[in-house]
Design an enzyme around this catalytic site. Sequence first.
Site, short mmCIF file in Angstrom:
data_model
loop_
_atom_site.label_atom_id
_atom_site.label_comp_id
_atom_site.label_asym_id
_atom_site.label_seq_id
_atom_site.Cartn_x
_atom_site.Cartn_y
_atom_site.Cartn_z
N LYS A 28 0.86 -1.18 0.00
CA LYS A 28 0.00 0.00 0.00
C LYS A 28 0.90 1.24 0.00
O LYS A 28 1.85 1.32 0.78
CB LYS A 28 -0.86 -0.04 1.26
N GLU A 87 -19.48 -5.75 9.63
CA GLU A 87 -20.43 -5.01 10.46
C GLU A 87 -21.50 -5.92 11.05
O GLU A 87 -21.94 -5.73 12.18
CB GLU A 87 -21.07 -3.89 9.65
N ARG A 112 -25.80 -2.34 6.65
CA ARG A 112 -25.51 -3.75 6.48
C ARG A 112 -26.09 -4.63 7.59
O ARG A 112 -26.38 -5.80 7.38
CB ARG A 112 -23.98 -3.93 6.61
C1 LIG Z 1 -18.96 -2.27 4.50
C2 LIG Z 1 -17.79 -1.33 4.61
N1 LIG Z 1 -17.22 -1.11 5.80
C3 LIG Z 1 -16.17 -0.26 5.90
C4 LIG Z 1 -15.69 0.40 4.80
C5 LIG Z 1 -14.57 1.42 4.95
N2 LIG Z 1 -13.37 1.02 4.23
C6 LIG Z 1 -13.06 1.52 3.02
S1 LIG Z 1 -11.67 0.90 2.40
C7 LIG Z 1 -11.41 -0.07 3.77
C8 LIG Z 1 -10.21 -0.94 3.85
C9 LIG Z 1 -10.15 -1.82 2.67
O1 LIG Z 1 -9.03 -2.68 2.75
P1 LIG Z 1 -8.68 -3.56 1.49
O2 LIG Z 1 -9.89 -4.19 0.93
O3 LIG Z 1 -7.58 -4.47 1.89
O4 LIG Z 1 -8.16 -2.51 0.42
P2 LIG Z 1 -6.84 -1.61 0.46
O5 LIG Z 1 -7.30 -0.24 0.83
O6 LIG Z 1 -5.90 -2.18 1.47
O7 LIG Z 1 -6.32 -1.68 -0.91
C10 LIG Z 1 -12.44 0.12 4.70
C11 LIG Z 1 -12.53 -0.54 6.01
C12 LIG Z 1 -16.33 0.14 3.58
N3 LIG Z 1 -15.96 0.75 2.45
N4 LIG Z 1 -17.36 -0.72 3.51
#
Ligand SMILES: Cc1ncc(C[n+]2csc(CCOP(=O)(O)OP(=O)(O)O)c2C)c(N)n1
Length: 645
Positions: free
Chosen positions: A283, A367, A395
């Site tokens: 990242k 969630e 959700r």
């Molecule tokens: C249902 C839900 N909960 C929380 C989020 C907030 N959120 C956005 S990106 C993220 C982290 C995503 O991690 P990953 O899928 O590994 O992608 P990366 O950013 O590491 O590439 C979170 C928790 C969301 N978008 N949707």
Amino acid sequence: MTLLESIAGPEDLKGLSQEQLAVLAGEIRDTLIETVIRTSGHLGPNLGVVELTIALHRVFNSPRDRIVFDTGHQSYVHKLLTGRQAEFGTLRQRGGMSGYPSRAESDHDLVENSHASTSLSYADGLAKAYTLRGETDRAVVAVIGDGALTGGMAWEALNNISVRDDSRLVIVVNDNGRSYQPTIGGLANHLSTVRITQRYENVLDYIKTTLSRTPVIGPPVYGTLHGIKKGIKDVLQPQVLFEDLGLKYLGPIDGHDEAMVEQALAQAKEYGGPVLVHVITRKGFGYGPAEENEDDRLHQVPGAPRPGSVPGVAKKTLSQVFGDELAAIGARRPDVVAITAAMLNPTGLGPFARAFPDRVYDVGIAEQHAVTSAAGLAMGGLHPVVAIYATFLNRAFDQVLMDVALHQLPVTLVLDRAGVTGPDGASHNGMWDGSILQVVPGLKIAAPRDAARLAELLDEAVAVSDGPTVVRFSGKGTVGHEAEAIGKLGGMDVLRQPEGALGHDVLLLGAGPMALMGLAAAERMADHGIGVTVVDPRWTKPVDEALVAEARRYRLVATVEDNGRVGGFGDAVARLLRDHDVDTPVKTFGLPQRFLTHGDRGEVLEEAGLTPQHLARQLTEAVARRAPADLPEQSPQVRQPTEGQ
Ligand SMILES: Cc1ncc(C[n+]2csc(CCOP(=O)(O)OP(=O)(O)O)c2C)c(N)n1
């Protein structure tokens, strides 16, 4: 002309040499950094998928082949490669480019929901549709992060995808080991084994040398022995997990080696059944400040200050106020525990986690699990506080209704980013919870208008022991904009009464921060000779019955809320008054029941008509429309002071 500028669409990528692709990757990173630092947005995630996205567009023929980005926050590179460089500078600005895939922007974009863990289900459905329609040349690709892979829906989809050997479906797991912070849980541990070991053979060497060198059995060796007991292959070969599910596994692959990624994707494309390609990325890759940022690798950056804004000392946010207050509550209440769904710091839980590391649970992007697990914690004698962004609670509605409320469990849901959030667009506005939660029996909802009330109402919420409570607020709000009560009406705060000769024309109920907007509107209306009483209900569910008698004395009752108009606080007030045969008409103000496009909070509220000017105008007109014969007796002079005033 830069190489990037010469790419008008994915086709233009296909003739480039490896050297040119490396130059292109550099140019993309420069563009991302320069733009996102100015506009705000997801920087770290996009820097990590530059080579992966180039490879995807070289191997697949989008939009004939379909690429679904899970969550969609990592789709900027995809935007740059699909003909949208000219608009990229308007990212997340009103009228400009969306921060997520957008169907209105491009045929290459399909899913714009931005709630995590859905891509595999969309892909499953698309692949089934193409099979049934005989469009067998079309491949479907889902790109999902290791964070999104912690969500239950992803596993429900895998369970279905794995039995479809006729689907041309490629799942790319973009594994950077992080959500905002390091991804947690058994799956994450499993994937991290792969990241650390890279190759099974190396692992065997590692085991031999470690075992021979370690005189006593320490923790790392214990882990290894544990592996031997289970079967080393099962523990250390990642494909076992996925192949047992029936998925072909390719990887792990260095996600910054474009040629390697391309090769794996090409193999996966040709396979003909579902294949999982496991790509390891970093990242923030290629940008020191992101790679070195220990908190979140610059997952999301705030953007440059707007022209004209005065730089000053950063004010404390309401998320921080919540976090500090919860830590204080935690110190006197050992039964209070906290839960986050992969958003510990963004929801303000940092101070509580530092003070009570054993009493905070990061459950991953889960969630639904967060809420039902909170129900279990409450059944076990604790008082859980689930800190979640309002939009993501949607959700877990059934979990709130049946798992928590039905059992009258003392769970407190703290919904940050309630109301209009703005630049993240339709899917991120917290404008639904105030309506869907109105229907839950026994649940109480608090909406603090400012920082002092947030602390106060959080205390009250965690003191409730016979059912669920909700505290909803916008954590981006800051300390400072406060209003003290001048009296009480039942449990509600009266913030303003008509002064001098002004009549009791409008009883204005402003929920949460809208109470402050109500005050500003009331001031304007006073200038036009209209008397307004402004009340902050504090709790928007249940609606305080003290309103019934009070409402009869006004020409008009008005409600304002930072939530969709349908089924929210306003409708609950109108229902209460109707049920008690109160004739005073009720006007409800809130967000239009539409998917609101992105812009900053002020711009979105303005368009929705939620400004003091607009409220004042609408109410003035509404008062004027009421014929004198319709009006109740106006005798403010003989009006009995309400309790507590
Ligand atoms: C249902 C839900 N909960 C929380 C989020 C907030 N959120 C956005 S990106 C993220 C982290 C995503 O991690 P990953 O899928 O590994 O992608 P990366 O950013 O590491 O590439 C979170 C928790 C969301 N978008 N949707």
